[in-house]
Design a protein around this motif. Structure first.
Motif, short mmCIF file in Angstrom:
data_model
loop_
_atom_site.label_atom_id
_atom_site.label_comp_id
_atom_site.label_asym_id
_atom_site.label_seq_id
_atom_site.Cartn_x
_atom_site.Cartn_y
_atom_site.Cartn_z
N CYS A 1 0.83 -1.20 0.00
CA CYS A 1 0.00 0.00 0.00
C CYS A 1 0.87 1.26 0.00
O CYS A 1 1.91 1.30 0.67
CB CYS A 1 -0.92 0.00 1.23
N GLU B 1 -1.27 8.75 -1.22
CA GLU B 1 -1.04 10.15 -1.58
C GLU B 1 -2.23 10.94 -1.03
O GLU B 1 -3.37 10.57 -1.26
CB GLU B 1 -0.96 10.31 -3.10
N ARG C 1 3.07 12.03 -0.16
CA ARG C 1 2.98 10.67 -0.68
C ARG C 1 3.95 9.80 0.10
O ARG C 1 5.07 10.21 0.44
CB ARG C 1 3.28 10.62 -2.17
N PRO D 1 5.98 2.98 -1.13
CA PRO D 1 5.19 1.76 -0.96
C PRO D 1 5.55 1.05 0.35
O PRO D 1 6.72 0.94 0.71
CB PRO D 1 5.59 0.91 -2.17
N ASP E 1 -5.13 9.39 -3.12
CA ASP E 1 -4.96 8.27 -4.04
C ASP E 1 -4.47 7.10 -3.21
O ASP E 1 -3.41 7.18 -2.58
CB ASP E 1 -3.94 8.59 -5.14
N ASN F 1 -3.04 3.46 -3.27
CA ASN F 1 -2.33 2.58 -4.20
C ASN F 1 -2.14 1.21 -3.57
O ASN F 1 -1.57 1.09 -2.49
CB ASN F 1 -0.97 3.18 -4.54
N SER G 1 -1.19 -3.09 -4.36
CA SER G 1 -0.62 -4.08 -5.28
C SER G 1 -0.41 -5.39 -4.56
O SER G 1 -0.15 -5.42 -3.36
CB SER G 1 0.70 -3.58 -5.88
N GLU H 1 6.35 0.35 -10.44
CA GLU H 1 4.92 0.65 -10.53
C GLU H 1 4.10 -0.50 -11.10
O GLU H 1 2.87 -0.48 -11.02
CB GLU H 1 4.69 1.87 -11.41
N ARG I 1 0.47 -1.73 -10.02
CA ARG I 1 -0.12 -0.80 -9.05
C ARG I 1 -1.53 -0.43 -9.46
O ARG I 1 -1.77 0.02 -10.58
CB ARG I 1 0.75 0.46 -8.93
N GLU J 1 -4.44 2.14 -8.58
CA GLU J 1 -4.59 3.45 -7.94
C GLU J 1 -6.07 3.83 -7.89
O GLU J 1 -6.70 4.03 -8.93
CB GLU J 1 -3.78 4.50 -8.71
N LYS K 1 -8.78 6.59 -6.99
CA LYS K 1 -8.67 8.04 -6.96
C LYS K 1 -9.98 8.75 -6.63
O LYS K 1 -10.02 9.99 -6.66
CB LYS K 1 -8.16 8.54 -8.32
#
Length: 368
Positions: free
Chosen positions: A3, A6, A85, A88, A162, A164, A166, A248, A251, A253, A255
């Motif tokens: 995780c 941002e 931000r 990760p 945002d 993020n 993954s 990335e 990822r 995202e 938003k």
């Protein structure tokens, strides 16, 4: 599940005769604030994209709308606020911990200059962001071929995180499936974050002016994939974007959330996204924008029985998926969202209650 977060903040005067005044493109030159914030953590972090102009360097940076001269040279940035931000992290709690640590550093720096952070989903006082001066031919051509500038007249007034996520072991196909699932359920879950009940200096007749204006202009979800994965999948999804950095790849995202005024809500919403990604019994998939649903939700929030019913089902299945994964604490965090459903409230209601007491149309301070 990895995780990164941002988070966009407004800047305000923290002291002096105009304490509480919002500082942005109307009264804060980019050169002034960028110099003030130049000393920052993470400037040498190779895992962070910095953009073509290098403005987005480090763990915080000035956010806004880029403006250029007629020959394409950078002119200035119309200041929106400041964004933090995190790099990760291995979990949501770790990412939140990093966000708070960076926020404390930023707040300490700002306080030396009588500035502070504030949280709201949409600028509560300004009715429109003016292109001043008007866009020139070079800028118009740039914006016509670069979708990152879509809706800048709205995004320069809106604030949101945002989130993020993954999963390193997921394939590109699995990542795309999760992105499509989040896109499908976005209109039903974003009321948990609604925090923009003001517009042009007055109470707006709804919970999220940001969502009402943003939905047709900006994506709710993006998926970043590397070149080999892009080539293998072909042009099959509008959600897919090429990576800017190798790290990335994969990822997702999200938003669409408003800027949550509380850490508890941000934590719960991050775990909700995790649970949705993991839940195999949530069947919805979409790449379209259900504008009617977004705008209906923005106006009425959880007073809409249909929104409550679907959001409740999503919560139940997300919690079950989190428990199945062994993350009891993450599942427990969703109780805060259940309470919102039962009480038919959003964070916008808390902001309205505070406004009636103190006259402020934002939450001063950060999340810490």
């Amino acid at each position: 599940m990895r995780c990164g977060i941002e988070f966009e903040y407004l800047l305000i005067d923290a002291a002096g005769p105009q304490a509480g005044r919002i500082r942005n493109f109307a009264n804060l030159p980019f050169a002034e604030i960028s110099e003030l914030l130049a000393e920052k953590p993470g400037r040498d972090d190779p895992g962070l994209a910095t953009g073509d102009l290098g403005i987005k360097s480090g763990y915080w940076y000035v956010e806004g709308d880029e403006r250029f001269h007629a020959d394409g040279r950078f002119r200035t940035l119309a200041v929106k606020g400041v964004e933090i931000r995190t790099p990760p992290a291995g979990s949501v709690p770790e990412a939140l911990g990093r966000l708070l640590a960076i926020e404390r550093q930023l707040s300490a720096l700002l306080s030396k200059h009588d500035l502070g952070l504030a949280i709201a989903g949409f600028h509560p006082l300004i009715a429109a962001y003016p292109f001043d001066p008007p866009l020139n031919a070079w800028e118009i051509e740039l914006r016509s071929r670069n979708r990152a500038y879509d809706g800048s007249h709205i995004s320069t007034l809106g604030y949101g995180p945002d989130i993020n996520l993954s999963m390193p072991e997921w394939s590109a196909v699995q990542c795309l499936d999760a992105a499509r699932k989040l896109n499908c359920y976005a209109p039903w879950i974003i009321p948990f974050s609604f925090s923009s009940p003001f517009f042009a200096g007055d109470v707006w007749p709804g919970c999220s002016k940001r969502t009402f204006e943003r939905a047709p202009l900006r994506p709710a979800v993006k998926l970043f994939l590397a070149a080999p994965e892009l080539a293998a999948l072909g042009n099959i999804s509008r959600l897919i974007h090429p990576v800017r950095l190798p790290g990335e790849a994969g990822r997702i995202e999200f938003k669409a959330f408003d800027a949550m005024p509380s850490l508890e809500t941000l934590r719960a919403c991050c775990h909700l996204l995790e649970g949705i990604c993991l839940a195999n019994d949530l069947p919805g998939r979409s790449e379209e924008v259900d504008l009617a649903r977004y705008r209906r939700g923005a106006l009425v929030g959880f007073t809409d029985a249909a929104v409550r019913a679907v959001a409740s089902e999503i919560l139940r299945k997300a919690r079950s998926a989190l428990l199945k994964s062994g993350d009891v604490a993450a599942a427990g965090s969703l109780i805060a969202l259940e309470t919102m459903l039962v009480e038919q409230r959003t964070p916008a209601h808390d902001l309205l209650d505070a406004y009636r007491q103190n006259g402020l149309m934002l939450k001063p301070g950060g999340l810490a």
